[in-house]
Design an enzyme around this catalytic site. Sequence first.
Site, PDB file in Angstrom:
ATOM      1  N   HIS A 134      -1.372 -10.597  -4.983  1.00 47.55           N
ATOM      2  CA  HIS A 134       0.077 -10.330  -4.961  1.00 47.55           C
ATOM      3  C   HIS A 134       0.873 -11.422  -5.680  1.00 47.55           C
ATOM      4  O   HIS A 134       1.830 -11.139  -6.386  1.00 47.55           O
ATOM      5  CB  HIS A 134       0.560 -10.202  -3.515  1.00 47.55           C
ATOM      6  N   HIS A 186      -9.667  -1.501  -4.428  1.00 46.40           N
ATOM      7  CA  HIS A 186      -8.513  -1.906  -3.627  1.00 46.40           C
ATOM      8  C   HIS A 186      -7.625  -2.881  -4.402  1.00 46.40           C
ATOM      9  O   HIS A 186      -6.404  -2.854  -4.284  1.00 46.40           O
ATOM     10  CB  HIS A 186      -8.916  -2.512  -2.277  1.00 46.40           C
ATOM     11  N   ASP A 193      -3.641  -2.482  -5.043  1.00 47.71           N
ATOM     12  CA  ASP A 193      -2.605  -3.510  -4.857  1.00 47.71           C
ATOM     13  C   ASP A 193      -1.802  -3.741  -6.138  1.00 47.71           C
ATOM     14  O   ASP A 193      -0.581  -3.897  -6.091  1.00 47.71           O
ATOM     15  CB  ASP A 193      -3.256  -4.839  -4.433  1.00 47.71           C
ATOM     16  N   HIS A 195       0.835  -1.218   0.000  1.00 46.75           N
ATOM     17  CA  HIS A 195       0.000   0.000   0.000  1.00 46.75           C
ATOM     18  C   HIS A 195       0.865   1.263   0.000  1.00 46.75           C
ATOM     19  O   HIS A 195       0.524   2.249  -0.653  1.00 46.75           O
ATOM     20  CB  HIS A 195      -0.963   0.004   1.189  1.00 46.75           C
TER      21      HIS A 195
HETATM   22 ZN   LIG Z   1      -4.015  -4.498  -0.330  1.00 49.51          ZN
END
Ligand SMILES: [Zn+2]
Length: 285
Positions: free
Chosen positions: A262, A235, A239, A75
């Site tokens: 991720h 969000h 990311d 973040h």
């Molecule tokens: Zn995140």
Amino acid sequence: MNQSTISKSIFLKGIGLHTGLEANIELQPSDENSGIVFYRKDLKKRIKASWKNVISTKFSTNLGDQNLNIKTVEHLLSAFAGMHISNCLVIIDNEEVPIMDGSSKIFVEEILKTGVKKQKATQKFLEITNKIRFDCDYGYAELVPNNSSEHGLNISLQSSFEGKYEDQNINIENLNGNYPAKISKARTFGFFNEIEYLKSQNLIKGGSLDNAIVIKDFKPLNPEGLRYENELMRHKVLDVVGDLSLSGLPIIGKYNGFKTGHYITYNLLKELFKDKNNYKIVLAN
Ligand SMILES: [Zn+2]
């Protein structure tokens, strides 16, 4: 376009989402061509924010080597990328970057308050020239060259929340300039029925309704509700922006993804750098 750093130091503190540990961070202006570097003050060791230094992508993006680790960097990295900060030293006295309110809003507000300092060196960009794709058993992502009408970084994501939340798509064209208003306030999220599992994995020790959206029966449990109607997807964009910045340069191209996280974005970067024909380094956006 020139490189930039922040005008003066920013001091913040808070707890880590996964470890629950408190950390103080100082964001310090840094030299041209230094990039984003983390410095563990308690260990007197530094590490560059680079895909080459990623050691884990399970529920957060973690940097490390044999000497140190820095958890949940995504973040803060997203805030730097979204605000076009090329160079900054992040001094931290513990192992996890504070989660703050679960988004990059506070980092962005502090950067805006402090101001961005233009530097003399030219900013290089990484322009995608070949389609690259990474698939795993539940999702995929690809980076493709922009078409002639597209500029900067474009992100298009599809979700599949498997009956836990309504499926959504999002399409953010040319992230440049759109980041503070459209992306930075979107908080991290979790599903109520998965909380026990995450806790059993020694994760989310610092998680609460103050720093995460918790979805139960298709609705947020947070009394204040959502900040954007499609906050979960925003969000995910946040990311992606943070994880892609581990390439070291702002990307010109289009990121398409399904059920991204991720792990997928990190592996996509590994694919990107396998072949120099996949990209070219250019000076202007
Ligand atoms: Zn995140």
